[in-house]
Design a protein around this motif. Structure first.
Motif, PDB file in Angstrom:
ATOM      1  N   VAL A  35       0.987  -1.358  -0.340  1.00  0.00           N
ATOM      2  CA  VAL A  35       0.237  -0.197   0.062  1.00  0.00           C
ATOM      3  C   VAL A  35       0.807   1.382  -0.418  1.00  0.00           C
ATOM      4  N   ALA A  36       2.897   1.903   0.994  1.00  0.00           N
ATOM      5  CA  ALA A  36       2.875   2.424   0.825  1.00  0.00           C
ATOM      6  C   ALA A  36       3.464   2.298  -0.546  1.00  0.00           C
ATOM      7  N   THR A  37       4.094   2.004  -1.076  1.00  0.00           N
ATOM      8  CA  THR A  37       4.884   1.753  -2.793  1.00  0.00           C
ATOM      9  C   THR A  37       4.532   2.956  -3.956  1.00  0.00           C
ATOM     10  N   PRO A  38       2.737   3.534  -3.902  1.00  0.00           N
ATOM     11  CA  PRO A  38       2.803   4.717  -3.924  1.00  0.00           C
ATOM     12  C   PRO A  38       2.840   5.943  -2.959  1.00  0.00           C
ATOM     13  N   ALA A  39       2.757   6.053  -2.161  1.00  0.00           N
ATOM     14  CA  ALA A  39       3.580   6.983  -1.690  1.00  0.00           C
ATOM     15  C   ALA A  39       5.125   7.180  -1.310  1.00  0.00           C
ATOM     16  N   ILE A  40       5.971   5.894  -0.985  1.00  0.00           N
ATOM     17  CA  ILE A  40       6.934   5.821  -1.417  1.00  0.00           C
ATOM     18  C   ILE A  40       7.794   6.339  -2.888  1.00  0.00           C
ATOM     19  N   LEU A  94      13.505   0.594  12.506  1.00  0.00           N
ATOM     20  CA  LEU A  94      13.216   2.555  13.090  1.00  0.00           C
ATOM     21  C   LEU A  94      14.526   2.810  11.601  1.00  0.00           C
ATOM     22  N   GLY A  95      15.273   2.020  10.961  1.00  0.00           N
ATOM     23  CA  GLY A  95      16.271   2.601  10.053  1.00  0.00           C
ATOM     24  C   GLY A  95      14.820   2.962   8.664  1.00  0.00           C
ATOM     25  N   LEU A  96      13.837   2.049   8.487  1.00  0.00           N
ATOM     26  CA  LEU A  96      13.385   1.715   6.987  1.00  0.00           C
ATOM     27  C   LEU A  96      12.915   3.632   7.403  1.00  0.00           C
ATOM     28  N   GLY A 166       1.856   9.878   7.508  1.00  0.00           N
ATOM     29  CA  GLY A 166       3.458   9.278   6.106  1.00  0.00           C
ATOM     30  C   GLY A 166       3.413   7.738   6.248  1.00  0.00           C
ATOM     31  N   TRP A 167       3.466   7.147   5.347  1.00  0.00           N
ATOM     32  CA  TRP A 167       4.477   6.118   5.063  1.00  0.00           C
ATOM     33  C   TRP A 167       5.188   5.874   5.530  1.00  0.00           C
ATOM     34  N   ARG A 168       5.964   6.332   6.522  1.00  0.00           N
ATOM     35  CA  ARG A 168       7.485   6.148   7.108  1.00  0.00           C
ATOM     36  C   ARG A 168       6.383   5.727   8.841  1.00  0.00           C
ATOM     37  N   LEU A 299      -8.973   5.519  -5.830  1.00  0.00           N
ATOM     38  CA  LEU A 299      -9.343   5.964  -4.201  1.00  0.00           C
ATOM     39  C   LEU A 299      -7.726   6.000  -3.788  1.00  0.00           C
ATOM     40  N   SER A 300      -8.096   6.851  -2.100  1.00  0.00           N
ATOM     41  CA  SER A 300      -7.413   7.069  -1.368  1.00  0.00           C
ATOM     42  C   SER A 300      -6.821   5.377  -0.665  1.00  0.00           C
ATOM     43  N   ALA A 301      -5.358   5.667   0.238  1.00  0.00           N
ATOM     44  CA  ALA A 301      -4.379   4.860   0.480  1.00  0.00           C
ATOM     45  C   ALA A 301      -5.594   3.756   1.634  1.00  0.00           C
TER      46      ALA A 301
END
Length: 512
Positions: A35-40, A94-96, A166-168, A299-301
């Motif tokens: 799901v986060a791929t587009p935002a990333i 955490l690093g990601l 956000g994706w983080r 659609l939104s995430a």
């Protein structure tokens, strides 16, 4: 006998909770990343191939190291490996959450896969030592349900976190859940190991990992540069050669990482087919559908994650129902029937417009989720009956490798097929060269309609969405075929009730 210590009932409950927390965070990291791929991509940029590695880097290292992790758990201790794996996983999460580029993020995801393998192999082997008989079956069924819930509800949690922070925040949640699992483990889990373990089968581990790596690279690169490109051909041929080397190494090793002789027994083969089947009827959808809903459907995430509840909600109930029904109906019949039901749902879903919302798309997903829930709730419990309890590390390692490596391979293959089908459709609509159509197909398969439109300005957004819809419909036929064939194999190999497990678990298993 395995060196272990008895834990009180309350301690066993805490151990189960700790391992289940790990089983929750691992798939959350997998499905949430989809799901986060587009935002990333919007934040860090990157080509379709680089964005694909957000998921594939994790799955590749996770799947390729699980059997080795099982052997290490037997040798050095299940608790030690579990604790090491979950701590490293939490630190890398955490690093990601702080990753400054797509390259760093992909590399950290690869490291996270190794840590996940250690945590899962150590945790499941520890459970096999703490529980016996029907209690062990119930514990592993609960573990499988937890894993399924994490895998299924990852998209919803990811959508919520992306909308809020956000994706983080997705990866930061992995740090928090991992830390809680460590706290529970530190207090309750007892150390256990196999006193007969002789060390890691390094030649087997290296050749197996290299096989999966070359194959995955080849399949991911093929849609962009072509299946006939020398690089792709060399990678696929190299993977085939390494697979042959792996089989040769394992047949000659005194204590192999993978005991290939087990594949002579029908019930063992049937158990391994179960996770392969669920890969193609369920797991791949957890990656494809968020991209479809967000990129193609607009659609939104969060809304995409909400829509996916129809696919995931059955995982809360159906696996538990299956674990009770197996007392009267064989696991093979329940699993085979469920997979055929999932195949029907795939046929229905393939004919739904990508822009459809509400019940039109939720009903076929609900059918797929219900059908997949039956084998999902049974296969973890079945897997521990393969070998005696002393070889729990190998047993769970083999099954988990089949599941996770199968998921990674299935994702690479399905993404490549979808991109190829989209490319064929686009090439028939435009006069541009193969390069433009191929690059646009890669973008569109990832749900990037805008990027595909920039590469093919002569096509409207409506034509691009229609091309995706036709390609997805054809892809669904492939998924249906794999699911249906798997169902028939499982019905043939697992139609008899499962034997009781125990010290002679392997003998009981193979005699059936």
């Amino acid at each position: 006998m395995s060196a272990t210590f008895a834990a009180p009932a309350t301690g066993k409950t805490s151990i189960l909770m700790a391992v289940c927390l790990a089983a929750l965070v691992l798939p959350l990291s997998f499905s949430g990343g989809a799901v986060a791929t587009p935002a990333i991509g919007g934040d860090l940029g990157g080509s379709p191939t680089a964005l694909n590695w957000i998921t594939n880097a994790f799955m590749l290292t996770f799947g390729s190291s699980l059997m080795a992790a099982g052997a290490l758990a037997d040798q050095f201790g299940r608790r030690r490996l579990f604790m090491t794996g979950i701590i490293v996983f939490a630190v890398l999460s955490l690093g990601l959450s702080l990753a400054p580029s797509i390259l760093i993020l992909d590399l950290l995801r690869g490291g996270q896969g190794f840590a996940a393998a250690a945590a899962l192999a150590g945790g499941t082997a520890a459970l096999a030592q703490e529980f016996e008989g029907h209690a062990r079956t119930r514990a592993f069924s609960f573990l499988g349900t937890t894993f399924g819930v994490g895998l299924a509800f990852g998209p919803l949690l990811a959508g919520f976190l992306i909308g809020m922070s956000g994706w983080r925040a997705i990866f930061l949640s992995g740090t928090l859940i991992g830390a809680l699992s460590v706290l529970l483990t530190a207090r309750t889990m007892r150390e256990s190991r196999d006193p007969d373990a002789v060390g890691l089968d390094w030649p087997g581990a290296v050749t197996f990992t290299a096989t999966l790596t070359l194959f995955t690279y080849g399949v991911i690169e093929a849609p962009e540069i072509g299946w006939g490109h020398p690089i792709v051909l060399s990678e696929l041929l190299g993977a085939a050669a390494l697979l042959a080397a792996f089989i040769r190494v394992e047949t000659r090793a005194a204590r192999p990482m993978l005991d290939l002789s087990l594949f002579r027994y029908p019930r063992f083969v049937g158990v391994q087919v179960l996770p392969i089947a669920t890969c193609y009827c369920y797991v791949v959808l957890l990656v494809l559908l968020p991209l479809r809903f967000i990129g193609v459907g607009g659609l939104s995430a969060f809304d995409a994650g909400l829509l996916l509840i129809a696919l995931s909600a059955p995982m809360l109930i159906v696996p538990l129902v299956a674990s009770h029904l197996v007392r009267w109906v064989s696991a093979g019949v329940l699993s085979g029937a469920g997979l055929l039901l999932a195949a029907l749902g795939l046929f229905w879903l393939g004919r739904i417009d990508p822009a459809a919302k509400g019940m039109a798309v939720m009903l076929p997903m609900l059918l797929i989720g219900i059908g997949t829930g039956f084998p999902w709730g049974l296969m973890d419990g079945l897997s521990v009956s393969v070998v005696p309890r002393e070889r729990a590390g190998m047993a769970t390692g083999i099954f988990s490798t089949t599941r996770v490596a199968g998921e990674g391979i299935a994702l690479a293959i399905v993404n490549a097929i979808l991109a190829g089908l989209v490319k064929a459709r686009l090439a028939a609509l435009v006069s541009a060269g193969d390069g433009s159509a191929g690059a646009a197909a890669q973008r569109l398969a990832m749900g990037d309609v805008r990027g595909a439109s920039e590469l093919l300005p002569g096509l409207t957004a409506s034509q691009l969405r229609e091309s995706y819809a036709v390609a997805f419909q054809h892809l669904s036929l492939v998924l249906i075929a794999v699911t249906a064939v798997s169902a028939l194999v499982i019905l043939a190999l697992l139609r008899q009730p499962a034997p009781e497990t125990g010290e002679a678990g392997e003998e009981a298993f193979v005699e059936k």
